[in-house]
Each structure stands twice: as C-alpha cells, then as structure tokens.
Write a protein that holds these residues in place. Structure first.
Motif, PDB file in Angstrom:
ATOM      1  N   THR A   1       1.128  46.776  51.581  1.00  0.00           N
ATOM      2  CA  THR A   1       1.198  45.336  51.688  1.00  0.00           C
ATOM      3  C   THR A   1       2.032  44.737  50.584  1.00  0.00           C
ATOM      4  OG1 THR A   1      -0.871  45.177  50.451  1.00  0.00           O
ATOM      5  CG2 THR A   1      -1.018  45.188  52.842  1.00  0.00           C
ATOM      6  N   SER A   2       2.158  45.386  49.442  1.00  0.00           N
ATOM      7  CA  SER A   2       2.951  44.868  48.338  1.00  0.00           C
ATOM      8  C   SER A   2       4.343  45.462  48.373  1.00  0.00           C
ATOM      9  CB  SER A   2       2.307  45.217  46.991  1.00  0.00           C
ATOM     10  OG  SER A   2       3.189  44.913  45.932  1.00  0.00           O
ATOM     11  N   PRO A   3       5.386  44.617  48.506  1.00  0.00           N
ATOM     12  CA  PRO A   3       6.737  45.155  48.591  1.00  0.00           C
ATOM     13  C   PRO A   3       7.191  45.844  47.328  1.00  0.00           C
ATOM     14  CG  PRO A   3       6.798  42.775  48.319  1.00  0.00           C
ATOM     15  CD  PRO A   3       5.366  43.155  48.544  1.00  0.00           C
ATOM     16  N   SER A   4       6.520  45.596  46.212  1.00  0.00           N
ATOM     17  CA  SER A   4       6.935  46.216  44.958  1.00  0.00           C
ATOM     18  C   SER A   4       6.059  47.408  44.590  1.00  0.00           C
ATOM     19  CB  SER A   4       6.886  45.180  43.824  1.00  0.00           C
ATOM     20  OG  SER A   4       5.587  44.654  43.680  1.00  0.00           O
ATOM     21  N   SER A   5       5.265  47.916  45.547  1.00  0.00           N
ATOM     22  CA  SER A   5       4.309  48.970  45.216  1.00  0.00           C
ATOM     23  C   SER A   5       4.989  50.238  44.717  1.00  0.00           C
ATOM     24  CB  SER A   5       3.425  49.289  46.422  1.00  0.00           C
ATOM     25  OG  SER A   5       4.205  49.641  47.538  1.00  0.00           O
ATOM     26  N   SER A   6       6.146  50.598  45.279  1.00  0.00           N
ATOM     27  CA  SER A   6       6.843  51.791  44.810  1.00  0.00           C
ATOM     28  C   SER A   6       7.297  51.633  43.369  1.00  0.00           C
ATOM     29  CB  SER A   6       8.061  52.073  45.703  1.00  0.00           C
ATOM     30  OG  SER A   6       7.663  52.508  46.970  1.00  0.00           O
ATOM     31  N   ALA A   7       7.817  50.461  43.043  1.00  0.00           N
ATOM     32  CA  ALA A   7       8.257  50.210  41.673  1.00  0.00           C
ATOM     33  C   ALA A   7       7.072  50.236  40.719  1.00  0.00           C
ATOM     34  CB  ALA A   7       8.980  48.866  41.589  1.00  0.00           C
ATOM     35  N   GLN A   8       5.957  49.664  41.137  1.00  0.00           N
ATOM     36  CA  GLN A   8       4.765  49.661  40.287  1.00  0.00           C
ATOM     37  C   GLN A   8       4.277  51.084  40.038  1.00  0.00           C
ATOM     38  OE1 GLN A   8       2.302  47.079  42.629  1.00  0.00           O
ATOM     39  NE2 GLN A   8       3.146  45.209  41.739  1.00  0.00           N
ATOM     40  N   ALA A   9       4.284  51.904  41.085  1.00  0.00           N
ATOM     41  CA  ALA A   9       3.846  53.291  40.933  1.00  0.00           C
ATOM     42  C   ALA A   9       4.776  54.047  39.980  1.00  0.00           C
ATOM     43  CB  ALA A   9       3.808  53.978  42.299  1.00  0.00           C
ATOM     44  N   ALA A  10       6.088  53.782  40.093  1.00  0.00           N
ATOM     45  CA  ALA A  10       7.048  54.450  39.206  1.00  0.00           C
ATOM     46  C   ALA A  10       6.845  54.016  37.758  1.00  0.00           C
ATOM     47  CB  ALA A  10       8.469  54.134  39.658  1.00  0.00           C
TER      48      ALA A  10
END
Length: 283
Positions: A4-13
């Motif tokens: 649901t969060s478009p920035s989830s990949s960046a946050q995980a990185a």
C-alpha cells in the motif's frame, strides 16, 4: 496484493542500510556516543541514522566507517545508499528541467528489456500512444506541475522510444481497464486516432493486448498502473513520485496481480469490440 505504501521498497532498503551500519559499529565495539564523538556530530544523529529515521549523506557513511575502522566498506554503503535514494523519487526532482529528459532517462532499460508486462488503469501505456494522445497527456502533466514547456520535444522522444515495439526479440503483455478507452485526453479526433492505433497494435506479433470489461465480475480490483521489466523490476507512478521496485518479494506481488488481472481481460475479437464501441461513443 501490492504494497500500500509506494515508498515501501525504499524504506526497506534504508532499513537494511541502517542495520549494516549498526553491525559495523557493534563489530568495532563502540557506543553510539563514542561514534558521535569520533565523527564530530551529536549522539542523537548517530541514533537517527542507525534507526533509519535520517538518511545519511555519502560523507556521513564515510565518517561512520572511518570511525569504526571499516573504511573498506564505505564504497559499498555509499552505493547502497544511492540505490535506496533512487527507488522513490519525487516527480518535481525528475522533471525539474521539463519532460523530455524523463523520456530518455530510462531508454537503456527499455532497450535491454525483452519481456514487458504492463497494466494500465488510467492512460494508454507510453509505447502504444499516438503523437496526438502523448501531446495531450504530457501537456496536461506539464501544466499541472508547472514545468517548462518542452512537450513537443518530449513527444518526439517518446515516439523514438516506442520503436522497440517493432524490434525483434521482445514481447509485450498489456492489460488495460476498459475505462482507459473512455477517458478523453485530447479531442474526439485525437481519441479516435489513439483507439484506432490500439486496433493496429493488436496485429503486431510481439503484442498481446487484453482489456478488462468495466462490467466484468472480478476477484482482483483495479490498482495503480505499473510496468514489469523481465520480471525483475517494477515501475509504477503515483501522482507525486516515480517508484522503482526491485525487492523480489514485492516484484512477485505485482506479477501475481498481473496474472490475476490478465485472467479478467478479454482478447482478440472481444477486445476489438470494446475498442470499436469506444470509438463509436466519440460521435
């Protein structure tokens, strides 16, 4: 279901980078306070970086590694930090000089990709757009975001990128919502030309074009438009940013969603009939 969060990949990185920094500090046997003293900043800054609340600069990463006697890891951390930064990029940063640059920025990605999976719920995908439709869409984007007017050059660049449709060795699996056929970008003539071009695209051996009827009973709901590149990367474009997803588990969710949406689509004569009805509705 896609995240649901478009920035989830960046946050995980960023979280993974912060964990690496914590491990480096612990391996060095020093506290956050000692690290801060060696780096010449506050203990609070050390804590914010280590808990992924503040994105470190390249210099911060080099100072961290130097303070921990791990200079050999600095280059790797800087590269990881820059990759995380590129995953979620606001449009105002990407488009600050206009729209042409954005059309050419991913050209190498398009050229090296062999298998595209594209789902669109709002507009016709870029490499199927006619010049008239692309101009109407890009002008709307430029006006909304207050960008420099380089629409004509951006359209030319987009058309140049679309040549990959006619090159051997690629496949394009495309699924559109029927509503895409009805949303008017440009006048009736522009839309008629665009819809007619979709009919022509269906004859290309590399293109599989499916359309999900608006009246279809479905188990997979309409989601944001996205493109998968060789099943290894997914790009999607919410209003405020460009999102690049490379984490395998998240890419798999989009591929699963594409498979479900593909099952709801109609193809061949049934898809053509939906396009023809949309053309007829223009008059």
């Amino acid at each position: 279901m896609p995240p649901t969060s478009p920035s989830s990949s960046a946050q995980a990185a960023r979280a993974a980078l912060a964990a690496r920094l914590r491990d480096i500090r612990l391996d060095a046997g020093i506290t956050k306070r000692e690290l801060a003293a060696r780096c010449g900043w506050s203990e609070a800054k050390s804590s914010r970086i280590e808990n992924a609340r503040t994105a470190p600069s390249d210099d911060d990463l080099r100072a961290w590694c130097h303070a921990c006697g791990a200079d050999d890891q600095a280059a790797s951390l800087v590269a990881a930090n820059r990759q995380a930064d590129s995953m979620y990029v606001q449009w105002k940063r990407l488009q600050r000089t206009g729209l042409k640059q954005l059309q050419t920025a991913n050209l190498s990605l398009f050229e090296r990709t062999r298998h595209f999976k594209v789902y669109c719920s709002n507009v016709v995908p870029g490499f199927l757009q006619t010049p008239g439709y692309a101009a109407a869409l890009l002008r709307a984007i430029a006006t909304f975001r207050g960008l420099p007017d380089d629409v004509a050059d951006a359209v030319t660049a987009r058309m140049n990128r679309s040549r990959i449709l006619h090159e051997n060795g690629r496949t394009f699996a495309i699924v559109l919502e029927e509503t895409v056929l009805r949303y008017r970008l440009g006048d009736a003539g522009v839309m008629a030309g665009q819809l007619g071009s979709l009919l022509s695209a269906m004859d290309l051996p590399s293109v599989s074009l499916g359309i999900i009827p608006a009246a279809a009973e479905r188990s997979m709901w309409a989601i944001e438009s996205f493109t998968a590149f060789d099943d290894r990367r997914v790009d999607h474009e919410p209003l405020s940013a460009s999102v690049k997803i490379t984490a395998p588990d998240e890419v798999d969710q989009y591929l699963k969603a594409f498979g479900a949406l593909h099952q709801h689509a109609v193809y061949g004569a049934d898809a053509r009939a939906l396009i023809v009805r949309a053309i007829e509705a223009l008059h």
